[in-house]
Motif scaffolding. Structure first.
Motif, mmCIF file in Angstrom:
data_model
loop_
_atom_site.group_PDB
_atom_site.id
_atom_site.type_symbol
_atom_site.label_atom_id
_atom_site.label_comp_id
_atom_site.label_asym_id
_atom_site.label_seq_id
_atom_site.Cartn_x
_atom_site.Cartn_y
_atom_site.Cartn_z
ATOM 1 N N GLY A 1 62.790 -59.246 21.697
ATOM 2 C CA GLY A 1 63.203 -60.560 21.220
ATOM 3 C C GLY A 1 64.289 -61.194 22.071
ATOM 4 O O GLY A 1 65.145 -61.914 21.558
ATOM 5 N N VAL A 2 64.248 -60.908 23.377
ATOM 6 C CA VAL A 2 65.225 -61.484 24.301
ATOM 7 C C VAL A 2 64.482 -62.175 25.435
ATOM 8 O O VAL A 2 63.293 -61.953 25.652
ATOM 9 C CB VAL A 2 66.194 -60.415 24.867
ATOM 10 N N ASN A 3 65.199 -62.987 26.166
ATOM 11 C CA ASN A 3 64.617 -63.687 27.301
ATOM 12 C C ASN A 3 64.452 -62.717 28.471
ATOM 13 O O ASN A 3 65.379 -61.959 28.781
ATOM 14 C CB ASN A 3 65.543 -64.842 27.690
ATOM 15 N N PRO A 4 63.307 -62.739 29.144
ATOM 16 C CA PRO A 4 63.114 -61.842 30.291
ATOM 17 C C PRO A 4 64.190 -61.993 31.362
ATOM 18 O O PRO A 4 64.556 -61.014 32.009
ATOM 19 C CB PRO A 4 61.740 -62.228 30.838
ATOM 20 N N THR A 5 64.727 -63.213 31.536
ATOM 21 C CA THR A 5 65.763 -63.383 32.561
ATOM 22 C C THR A 5 67.008 -62.564 32.235
ATOM 23 O O THR A 5 67.686 -62.074 33.147
ATOM 24 C CB THR A 5 66.146 -64.863 32.752
ATOM 25 N N SER A 6 67.294 -62.375 30.952
ATOM 26 C CA SER A 6 68.435 -61.527 30.568
ATOM 27 C C SER A 6 68.203 -60.084 31.004
ATOM 28 O O SER A 6 69.122 -59.400 31.450
ATOM 29 C CB SER A 6 68.653 -61.563 29.053
ATOM 30 N N VAL A 7 66.978 -59.634 30.863
ATOM 31 C CA VAL A 7 66.636 -58.262 31.236
ATOM 32 C C VAL A 7 66.678 -58.114 32.758
ATOM 33 O O VAL A 7 67.257 -57.159 33.287
ATOM 34 C CB VAL A 7 65.250 -57.867 30.675
ATOM 35 N N TYR A 8 66.072 -59.075 33.481
ATOM 36 C CA TYR A 8 66.105 -59.021 34.948
ATOM 37 C C TYR A 8 67.544 -59.065 35.467
ATOM 38 O O TYR A 8 67.895 -58.350 36.401
ATOM 39 C CB TYR A 8 65.313 -60.178 35.562
ATOM 40 N N GLY B 1 67.456 -55.764 36.989
ATOM 41 C CA GLY B 1 66.843 -56.073 38.277
ATOM 42 C C GLY B 1 65.335 -55.920 38.292
ATOM 43 O O GLY B 1 64.624 -56.846 38.620
ATOM 44 N N ASP B 2 64.848 -54.748 37.955
ATOM 45 C CA ASP B 2 63.395 -54.528 37.941
ATOM 46 C C ASP B 2 63.049 -53.477 36.891
ATOM 47 O O ASP B 2 63.926 -52.828 36.325
ATOM 48 C CB ASP B 2 62.874 -54.132 39.330
ATOM 49 N N VAL B 3 61.754 -53.334 36.648
ATOM 50 C CA VAL B 3 61.303 -52.427 35.594
ATOM 51 C C VAL B 3 61.658 -50.975 35.917
ATOM 52 O O VAL B 3 61.979 -50.195 35.021
ATOM 53 C CB VAL B 3 59.796 -52.620 35.293
ATOM 54 N N SER C 1 67.123 -46.214 33.570
ATOM 55 C CA SER C 1 68.344 -46.364 32.781
ATOM 56 C C SER C 1 68.108 -45.951 31.330
ATOM 57 O O SER C 1 68.916 -45.235 30.728
ATOM 58 C CB SER C 1 68.820 -47.814 32.852
ATOM 59 N N VAL C 2 66.986 -46.389 30.769
ATOM 60 C CA VAL C 2 66.641 -46.042 29.388
ATOM 61 C C VAL C 2 66.432 -44.534 29.265
ATOM 62 O O VAL C 2 66.922 -43.897 28.329
ATOM 63 C CB VAL C 2 65.386 -46.827 28.932
ATOM 64 N N ALA C 3 65.714 -43.957 30.225
ATOM 65 C CA ALA C 3 65.454 -42.512 30.186
ATOM 66 C C ALA C 3 66.755 -41.724 30.299
ATOM 67 O O ALA C 3 66.975 -40.757 29.566
ATOM 68 C CB ALA C 3 64.492 -42.126 31.309
#
Length: 188
Positions: free
Chosen positions: A50-57, A61-63, A69-71
């Motif tokens: 529920g967030v904007n992809p630009t916030s994630v990028y 930076g990338d997937v 980072s999540v792992a």
């Protein structure tokens, strides 16, 4: 009278950044479990969170960076190892907690992500170092009580490695009794 910033902080413990981070992490873990890491994208994670992809990028930076980072966050929790007063009990509790953590679908998916990402040995090394630090603390507690202790390497080889192997390959009968038996074999 409270300032607007103070009211917002009271409503949002940790603030918006912490909520976004938690939502993105949760969404990434769910999608990895559902699809596999190779089929996860930042737009899909952002939509689920529920967030904007630009916030994630902007943050990751990338997937690839996001998934590692999540792992890493999943595999290196900030929990203190048990201190029950007995090396055997400390190691048994730690092994069971470790298994519960990595054996959960999100933990197993995170473990596979880190293992499959041989290009980023730094993440793997940090995960191993954090586990070794936990073992070191358990052994230091036992040493201070006058107990004989194995080396950190022996604990890693005889308890941590088999648990990780069995979770990675989905070997059945990997439960708390198995984790405790590994500790018993190590200390016998």
């Amino acid at each position: 009278m409270a300032l607007p910033e103070q009211k917002a902080a009271a409503r949002r413990p940790g603030g918006r950044s912490a909520r976004v981070l938690a939502a993105v992490q949760r969404a990434a873990e769910e999608l990895i479990c559902e699809r596999g890491a190779d089929k996860v994208s930042i737009p899909a994670i952002a939509a689920r969170a529920g967030v904007n992809p630009t916030s994630v990028y902007r943050r990751w930076g990338d997937v690839h960076q996001l998934l590692t980072s999540v792992a890493e966050a999943r595999l290196t929790p900030d929990t203190m190892p048990p201190d029950t007063g007995s090396l055997r009990e400390d190691l048994e509790e730690w092994a069971e907690l470790l298994l519960a953590h990595i054996g959960a679908p999100e933990g197993a998916a995170s473990l596979r992500t880190v293992v499959n990402d041989v290009a980023d040995g730094e993440v793997r090394d940090r995960c191993l170092r954090r586990r070794a630090d936990q073992v070191d603390l358990i052994l230091e507690h036992a040493r201070s009580r006058g107990e004989d202790v194995p080396t950190t390497e022996r604990v890693m080889d005889h308890v941590l490695a088999p648990l990780h192997f069995r979770v990675l390959f989905g070997v059945g009968d990997t439960d708390g009794a198995y984790a405790r038996a590994l500790v018993g074999e190590l200390l016998s």
